[in-house]
Design an enzyme around this catalytic site. Structure first.
Site, PDB file in Angstrom:
ATOM      1  N   LYS A 151      64.173  41.529  53.813  1.00 23.39           N
ATOM      2  CA  LYS A 151      65.247  40.731  53.212  1.00 23.39           C
ATOM      3  C   LYS A 151      64.614  39.498  52.585  1.00 23.39           C
ATOM      4  O   LYS A 151      63.745  38.862  53.196  1.00 23.39           O
ATOM      5  CB  LYS A 151      66.261  40.327  54.295  1.00 23.39           C
ATOM      6  CG  LYS A 151      67.440  39.516  53.779  1.00 23.39           C
ATOM      7  CD  LYS A 151      68.443  39.234  54.895  1.00 23.39           C
ATOM      8  CE  LYS A 151      69.663  38.466  54.402  1.00 23.39           C
ATOM      9  NZ  LYS A 151      70.644  38.207  55.483  1.00 23.39           N
ATOM     10  N   SER A 171      75.782  39.559  59.302  1.00 19.97           N
ATOM     11  CA  SER A 171      75.052  40.067  58.131  1.00 19.97           C
ATOM     12  C   SER A 171      74.092  41.220  58.370  1.00 19.97           C
ATOM     13  O   SER A 171      73.568  41.765  57.410  1.00 19.97           O
ATOM     14  CB  SER A 171      74.292  38.934  57.458  1.00 19.97           C
ATOM     15  OG  SER A 171      75.173  38.196  56.678  1.00 19.97           O
ATOM     16  N   SER A 187      75.379  39.615  54.433  1.00 24.00           N
ATOM     17  CA  SER A 187      74.497  39.248  53.350  1.00 24.00           C
ATOM     18  C   SER A 187      73.257  40.123  53.216  1.00 24.00           C
ATOM     19  O   SER A 187      72.582  40.048  52.195  1.00 24.00           O
ATOM     20  CB  SER A 187      74.066  37.794  53.533  1.00 24.00           C
ATOM     21  OG  SER A 187      73.294  37.657  54.710  1.00 24.00           O
TER      22      SER A 187
HETATM   23  N1  GLN Z   1      79.813  36.674  56.060  1.00 22.22           N
HETATM   24  C1  GLN Z   1      79.355  35.591  56.867  1.00 22.22           C
HETATM   25  C2  GLN Z   1      79.110  34.365  56.010  1.00 22.22           C
HETATM   26  O1  GLN Z   1      79.356  34.450  54.861  1.00 22.22           O
HETATM   27  C3  GLN Z   1      78.126  35.962  57.646  1.00 22.22           C
HETATM   28  C4  GLN Z   1      76.875  35.896  56.847  1.00 22.22           C
HETATM   29  C5  GLN Z   1      75.653  36.066  57.668  1.00 22.22           C
HETATM   30  O2  GLN Z   1      75.685  36.587  58.775  1.00 22.22           O
HETATM   31  N2  GLN Z   1      74.548  35.574  57.131  1.00 22.22           N
HETATM   32  O3  GLN Z   1      78.688  33.367  56.454  1.00 22.22           O
END
Ligand code: GLN
Length: 505
Positions: free
Chosen positions: A79, A197, A173
């Protein structure tokens, strides 16, 4: 060349490489060819064939010499939130477009060639990096639509597409990670999970992913979003593969990450194949309320049924503050983000505005140009909730409720060993469907946020298929340090079901 190398699991590839049935160079070439042939997916933001092949040659040499790590020569995609010396490190942001890090994240070194520590050189697992994969800007998002970086093979910014249906998001994400594994462009990928995410994109793309207990994996070199929540983890096809990867990723790193736990790394593969008879699975009523789509519920129920057939027992439980996890998370995470992102000021890293009158003007223009809308929104929310006069009303209250949410889990674990429920209320939505409505995105995080706020390990395991034939994952949440139990439960499910082996049409 073996045409089916991309169909092999991490475990199978590692064995074939060790037995010299296939070389690391051949394997790397096979996956690089697939990556270059499938750029329409938008999963990769940086590849460098020469670097990858050099790593593969080194893995072959180590394998020949008998000095290789346990996963030597197995390819992996990272990532683009982990910093890497040999590839760009952008965190999906214009702010860091083209940025190169002077060092590798601990996760990258541990999975790769190893690292020096104050105690001496620590050997790595020997994996070969295929490149960097797309993510939401600074990991803020649920659909990978918040990226500002053009994927390879594209002239402009493009969203990652779900391999099961190109008109849908892959989740976020860690959307590039999930899409790359689901499309078999990589046997495994790293992800990070702040509020879901790893679990949500794994669920949306039909793969397996685990976020361990907070602190298990070093955050060193992971570009920070919300430090008290950020945790790395593996994403792969099966629980067995995740167990191999997690064993290589975990371990103390106190010199470089002050929240890294002292707990020594475990061999998570050892617990696989334990009997799940008598395991008590807690079913939180709040996870099965009106907001859950019937198709998702049906897939989750079918996975629960398989465990019951294996001898597990379902126990009704309650996590009464589930709904509050949304406002609590969307206060705490932006608060921490507003502080973490203050380092991007045009002086130390990445982008700097061209025309400015003085220092303050330079800061303003740099940040206005460098950050995308969602990141700006969160910096504003975070700054607001931390400001004098609002701190007590929002931030402090949120911290108190966060503690209560963690306590609710401890109450629940008095009557069950593991908690199961959906990962997300629906299957992956269409690209663009929620992009103009941030709150709609936030609400879809309801089932993943509680475990994040409590720092508990959570996992997504392919459970079945829902509307439009889209994959649905089931979430498993364990008590602190219960990763082995989660992985074993998932492994046993994958022993009787082949949902995780199905590939996108
Ligand atoms: N969807 C959540 C956010 O926008 C989680 C994102 C994540 O786990 N990095 O913060």
């Amino acid at each position: 060349m073996n045409k089916d190398l991309h169909q092999l699991s991490v475990a199978e590839l590692a064995t074939q490489l060790r037995e010299r049935k296939v070389s690391a160079v051949e394997t790397a070439e096979h996956f690089l060819n697939r990556i270059h042939a499938q750029t329409a997916l938008g999963a990769f933001v940086d590849v460098n064939d020469e670097t990858t092949l050099a790593q593969a040659r080194a893995a072959d040499a180590a394998l020949a010499a008998g000095t290789a790590g346990p996963l030597a020569g197995v390819p992996i995609a990272h990532k683009d939130i982990f910093v890497t010396q040999d590839f760009v490190s952008t965190a999906g942001s214009r702010m860091l477009a083209g940025y190169r890090s002077p060092f590798d994240a601990t996760v990258v070194s541990k999975l790769g060639t190893g690292r020096s520590t104050p105690q001496g050189f620590e050997a790595g697992a020997g994996m070969v990096t295929l490149g960097k994969v797309s993510c939401d800007e600074f990991a803020m998002g649920s659909g990978n639509e918040n990226t500002a970086i053009a994927p390879i093979g594209h002239d402009s910014v493009a969203p990652v597409r779900n391999p099961w249906d190109a008109s849908r998001i892959p989740g976020g994400s860690s959307g590039g990670s999930a899409a790359a594994v689901a499309a078999r462009l990589a046997p495994a990928a790293t992800g990070t999970d702040t509020g879901g995410s790893i679990r949500q994109p794994a669920s949306f793309c039909g793969i397996t992913g685990i976020k361990p207990t907070y602190g298990r994996i070093s955050r060193y070199g992971m570009i920070a979003y919300a430090s008290s929540l950020d945790q790395a983890g593996p994403m792969a096809r099966s629980a067995e593969d995740c167990a191999y990867l997690l064993s290589a990723m975990c371990g103390p790193d106190a010199d470089r990450d002050s929240t890294s736990l002292d707990t020594p790394a475990e061999d998570f593969t050892r617990a696989l194949n334990n009997d799940v008879g008598g395991v008590r699975i807690g079913i939180p009523q709040e996870f099965f309320s009106a907001g859950l789509a019937p198709d998702v519920r049906a897939a989750v129920d079918s996975a629960l049924n398989e465990w019951v057939k294996l001898g597990a027992k379902l126990v009704p439980i309650s996590l009464p503050r589930t709904e509050l996890s949304i406002p609590v998370y969307y206060i705490i995470a932006p608060a921490e983000a507003s502080s973490n992102l203050s380092r991007f000021d045009g002086v130390k890293f990445g982008h700097r505005a061209q025309d400015y009158t003085d220092l303050v003007d330079m800061y303003k223009k740099t940040r206005a140009q460098g950050f995308g809308d969602e990141v700006k929104r969160r910096i504003m929310i975070g700054t607001y909730v931390l400001s004098h006069g609002y701190y007590d009303a929002y931030y402090l209250q949120a911290q108190k409720i966060r503690r209560m949410i963690a306590n609710d889990f401890q109450e629940a674990f008095k009557v069950c060993d593991v908690i199961a429920g959906p990962v997300a209320p629906t299957v992956a939505w269409k690209i663009g469907e929620k992009s103009s409505d941030p709150v709609a995105n936030y609400l879809a995080d309801i089932y993943t946020l509680p475990a994040s706020l409590a720092g508990l390990p959570g996992m997504s395991v392919p459970a079945g298929f829902g509307a439009g034939g889209m994959p649905v994952g089931i979430q498993l949440i364990g008590n602190y340090f219960q990763e082995s139990l989660l992985l074993n439960m998932a492994h046993r499910l994958q022993g009787v079901s082949d949902v995780h082996l199905q590939t996108a049409p």
